[in-house]
Write a protein that holds these residues in place. Structure first.
Motif, PDB file in Angstrom:
ATOM      1  N   SER A   1      22.094  26.217 -15.263  1.00 40.99           N
ATOM      2  CA  SER A   1      22.220  25.607 -13.940  1.00 40.99           C
ATOM      3  C   SER A   1      22.446  24.109 -14.085  1.00 40.99           C
ATOM      4  CB  SER A   1      20.941  25.860 -13.129  1.00 40.99           C
ATOM      5  OG  SER A   1      20.899  25.064 -11.958  1.00 40.99           O
ATOM      6  N   ALA A   2      23.256  23.540 -13.196  1.00 43.58           N
ATOM      7  CA  ALA A   2      23.423  22.088 -13.170  1.00 43.58           C
ATOM      8  C   ALA A   2      22.244  21.419 -12.487  1.00 43.58           C
ATOM      9  CB  ALA A   2      24.721  21.716 -12.457  1.00 43.58           C
ATOM     10  N   ASP A   3      21.616  22.108 -11.537  1.00 48.82           N
ATOM     11  CA  ASP A   3      20.469  21.574 -10.803  1.00 48.82           C
ATOM     12  C   ASP A   3      19.655  22.759 -10.304  1.00 48.82           C
ATOM     13  OD1 ASP A   3      18.746  20.588  -8.675  1.00 48.82           O
ATOM     14  OD2 ASP A   3      19.936  18.753  -8.725  1.00 48.82           O
ATOM     15  N   VAL A   4      18.537  23.017 -10.965  1.00 49.93           N
ATOM     16  CA  VAL A   4      17.731  24.197 -10.641  1.00 49.93           C
ATOM     17  C   VAL A   4      17.217  24.138  -9.211  1.00 49.93           C
ATOM     18  CG1 VAL A   4      15.580  25.422 -11.171  1.00 49.93           C
ATOM     19  CG2 VAL A   4      17.110  24.685 -13.026  1.00 49.93           C
ATOM     20  N   HIS A   5      16.724  22.985  -8.779  1.00 50.01           N
ATOM     21  CA  HIS A   5      16.170  22.880  -7.429  1.00 50.01           C
ATOM     22  C   HIS A   5      17.228  23.202  -6.371  1.00 50.01           C
ATOM     23  CE1 HIS A   5      13.233  20.543  -9.788  1.00 50.01           C
ATOM     24  NE2 HIS A   5      12.370  20.815  -8.825  1.00 50.01           N
ATOM     25  N   ASP A   6      18.413  22.629  -6.521  1.00 51.02           N
ATOM     26  CA  ASP A   6      19.470  22.889  -5.552  1.00 51.02           C
ATOM     27  C   ASP A   6      19.912  24.347  -5.595  1.00 51.02           C
ATOM     28  OD1 ASP A   6      19.402  20.289  -4.720  1.00 51.02           O
ATOM     29  OD2 ASP A   6      21.267  19.687  -5.709  1.00 51.02           O
TER      30      ASP A   6
ATOM     31  N   VAL B   1       9.245  32.538  -9.535  1.00 48.68           N
ATOM     32  CA  VAL B   1       8.618  31.317 -10.038  1.00 48.68           C
ATOM     33  C   VAL B   1       9.436  30.146  -9.517  1.00 48.68           C
ATOM     34  CG1 VAL B   1       7.953  29.982 -12.066  1.00 48.68           C
ATOM     35  CG2 VAL B   1       7.803  32.475 -12.121  1.00 48.68           C
ATOM     36  N   PRO B   2       8.846  29.222  -8.761  1.00 47.75           N
ATOM     37  CA  PRO B   2       9.608  28.092  -8.218  1.00 47.75           C
ATOM     38  C   PRO B   2      10.030  27.145  -9.328  1.00 47.75           C
ATOM     39  CG  PRO B   2       7.271  27.791  -7.820  1.00 47.75           C
ATOM     40  CD  PRO B   2       7.421  29.175  -8.372  1.00 47.75           C
ATOM     41  N   PRO B   3      10.931  26.210  -9.040  1.00 49.95           N
ATOM     42  CA  PRO B   3      11.365  25.261 -10.068  1.00 49.95           C
ATOM     43  C   PRO B   3      10.177  24.600 -10.759  1.00 49.95           C
ATOM     44  CG  PRO B   3      12.745  25.052  -8.140  1.00 49.95           C
ATOM     45  CD  PRO B   3      11.646  26.001  -7.762  1.00 49.95           C
ATOM     46  N   THR B   4      10.182  24.674 -12.080  1.00 50.11           N
ATOM     47  CA  THR B   4       9.058  24.218 -12.886  1.00 50.11           C
ATOM     48  C   THR B   4       9.583  23.388 -14.046  1.00 50.11           C
ATOM     49  OG1 THR B   4       7.832  26.248 -12.346  1.00 50.11           O
ATOM     50  CG2 THR B   4       7.063  24.966 -14.245  1.00 50.11           C
ATOM     51  N   THR B   5       9.004  22.218 -14.254  1.00 49.59           N
ATOM     52  CA  THR B   5       9.393  21.360 -15.367  1.00 49.59           C
ATOM     53  C   THR B   5       8.486  21.648 -16.554  1.00 49.59           C
ATOM     54  OG1 THR B   5      10.127  19.623 -13.851  1.00 49.59           O
ATOM     55  CG2 THR B   5       9.699  18.988 -16.137  1.00 49.59           C
ATOM     56  N   VAL B   6       9.103  21.857 -17.712  1.00 49.34           N
ATOM     57  CA  VAL B   6       8.351  22.136 -18.933  1.00 49.34           C
ATOM     58  C   VAL B   6       8.512  20.943 -19.857  1.00 49.34           C
ATOM     59  CG1 VAL B   6       8.032  23.709 -20.865  1.00 49.34           C
ATOM     60  CG2 VAL B   6       8.789  24.597 -18.650  1.00 49.34           C
TER      61      VAL B   6
ATOM     62  N   VAL C   1      13.988  22.409 -17.033  1.00 52.16           N
ATOM     63  CA  VAL C   1      13.509  22.831 -15.715  1.00 52.16           C
ATOM     64  C   VAL C   1      13.980  24.266 -15.536  1.00 52.16           C
ATOM     65  CG1 VAL C   1      13.583  22.446 -13.224  1.00 52.16           C
ATOM     66  CG2 VAL C   1      13.687  20.499 -14.802  1.00 52.16           C
ATOM     67  N   PHE C   2      13.084  25.146 -15.092  1.00 51.09           N
ATOM     68  CA  PHE C   2      13.485  26.529 -14.926  1.00 51.09           C
ATOM     69  C   PHE C   2      12.896  27.085 -13.634  1.00 51.09           C
ATOM     70  CE2 PHE C   2       9.240  27.397 -16.384  1.00 51.09           C
ATOM     71  CZ  PHE C   2       8.920  28.660 -15.885  1.00 51.09           C
ATOM     72  N   ALA C   3      13.457  28.206 -13.213  1.00 49.89           N
ATOM     73  CA  ALA C   3      12.926  28.975 -12.089  1.00 49.89           C
ATOM     74  C   ALA C   3      13.287  30.425 -12.328  1.00 49.89           C
ATOM     75  CB  ALA C   3      13.509  28.490 -10.762  1.00 49.89           C
ATOM     76  N   ARG C   4      12.524  31.337 -11.711  1.00 50.37           N
ATOM     77  CA  ARG C   4      12.861  32.762 -11.782  1.00 50.37           C
ATOM     78  C   ARG C   4      12.997  33.312 -10.374  1.00 50.37           C
ATOM     79  NH1 ARG C   4       9.037  32.925 -16.198  1.00 50.37           N
ATOM     80  NH2 ARG C   4      10.200  32.938 -18.133  1.00 50.37           N
TER      81      ARG C   4
ATOM     82  N   SER D   1      17.948  24.337 -16.543  1.00 50.10           N
ATOM     83  CA  SER D   1      18.826  23.193 -16.755  1.00 50.10           C
ATOM     84  C   SER D   1      18.493  22.551 -18.088  1.00 50.10           C
ATOM     85  CB  SER D   1      18.673  22.160 -15.627  1.00 50.10           C
ATOM     86  OG  SER D   1      17.348  21.661 -15.593  1.00 50.10           O
ATOM     87  N   ARG D   2      19.525  21.997 -18.708  1.00 49.34           N
ATOM     88  CA  ARG D   2      19.343  21.374 -20.017  1.00 49.34           C
ATOM     89  C   ARG D   2      18.645  20.032 -19.891  1.00 49.34           C
ATOM     90  NH1 ARG D   2      25.523  21.796 -21.776  1.00 49.34           N
ATOM     91  NH2 ARG D   2      25.702  21.190 -19.590  1.00 49.34           N
ATOM     92  N   THR D   3      17.967  19.640 -20.959  1.00 50.88           N
ATOM     93  CA  THR D   3      17.295  18.349 -20.984  1.00 50.88           C
ATOM     94  C   THR D   3      18.305  17.219 -21.093  1.00 50.88           C
ATOM     95  OG1 THR D   3      15.703  16.987 -22.178  1.00 50.88           O
ATOM     96  CG2 THR D   3      17.052  18.456 -23.496  1.00 50.88           C
TER      97      THR D   3
END
Length: 275
Positions: free
Chosen positions: A81-86, A100-105, A110-113, A126-128
């Protein structure tokens, strides 16, 4: 677009309460090796990266605890994804639900399910942009793209969507990620469609289960092997069950669909032999 463009499936995750059993199964059947993410063990949810035989970089991971909020055993494909939240907000409007809502690790990702309209779990990440991780990220991308062109035995080289509602599935993923679906004329009349995620070659497929008996809705990773029948036999001996196959296409491609010892689907295939 490149293989690592947003909308591409470039990772998979197996969620389980029994990491040792999953490692033993796939290690014996497909020759995988593993490395534990040391940072993940601090919260009690161990994240274990998966390497195909001889591969320098991981292709997926095992997550302790049922794939982060899915409850129980689960497998999901991960889409760049270019922007997980969007993307989460956009996909919700298309009928997806958030697991799983957008979560920063850390500084890694950043990921979401989410679940698609037919209930299949998938992930976004999304990539770091962290400078100290750029070198590894670039090397990982290079390895993943090389694996897409020339997969190694045991490697993640295809994904499959099984659907009892092909129209709904196509409409969702076309709108969600711009995927393109084309009937596979080499499949010997099977209701199979190649899925193009932004490149001139397909990277996955859709099996239309709407007309045949025993159809199911699922997404799964598929792994290339040198001998499908022999690998299926080894998987069954290790605790898997066969859902379909071994089967083949007129062009010589062989494939099978199995359920591992924890209840997760995965595919096996071998390429047609060259004359």
């Amino acid at each position: 677009m490149s293989f690592m463009s947003p909308g591409s499936v470039v990772w998979f995750e197996i969620g389980t309460a029994d990491i040792a059993a999953v490692r033993d199964f796939y290690g014996s059947v497909l020759g995988w090796t593993f490395e534990t993410d040391q940072d993940s063990s601090t919260d009690g949810r161990v994240y274990t990266r998966i390497m195909a035989p001889g591969a320098p970089w991981p292709m997926g991971a095992i997550e302790q605890g049922g794939s982060g909020g899915t409850g129980g055993e689960a497998v999901n494909l991960s889409v760049l994804s270019a922007d997980v939240h969007d993307d989460v907000e956009r996909l919700k409007r298309l009928g997806a639900t958030v697991v799983v809502p957008p979560t920063t690790v850390g500084e890694v990702t950043v990921f979401a399910r989410l679940r698609d309209p037919l209930g299949n779990v998938f992930a976004l990440f999304s990539r770091t942009t962290s400078e100290q991780l750029e070198e590894r990220a670039a090397a990982t991308e290079e390895h993943i793209e090389q694996a897409a062109y020339a997969p190694v035995p045991g490697g993640f080289a295809w994904f499959e969507i099984g659907t009892t509602d092909p129209r709904a599935t196509r409409e969702f993923y076309e709108a969600a990620f711009g995927w393109r679906f084309e009937k596979d004329d080499s499949a010997g009349g099977k209701p199979y469609y190649n899925v193009f995620t932004g490149n001139e070659w397909p990277s996955g497929g859709m099996y239309d289960h709407s007309t045949g008996p025993g159809g199911a809705d699922y997404t799964m990773p598929s792994f290339m092997v040198t001998d499908v029948a022999a690998t299926v036999a080894g998987a069954v001996a290790a605790g898997a069950t066969v859902e379909h196959g071994p089967d083949g296409n007129p062009d010589g491609l062989a494939f099978a669909r199995l359920i591992d010892l924890k209840g997760n689907r995965f595919g096996l295939f071998s390429m047609p032999r060259q004359p």
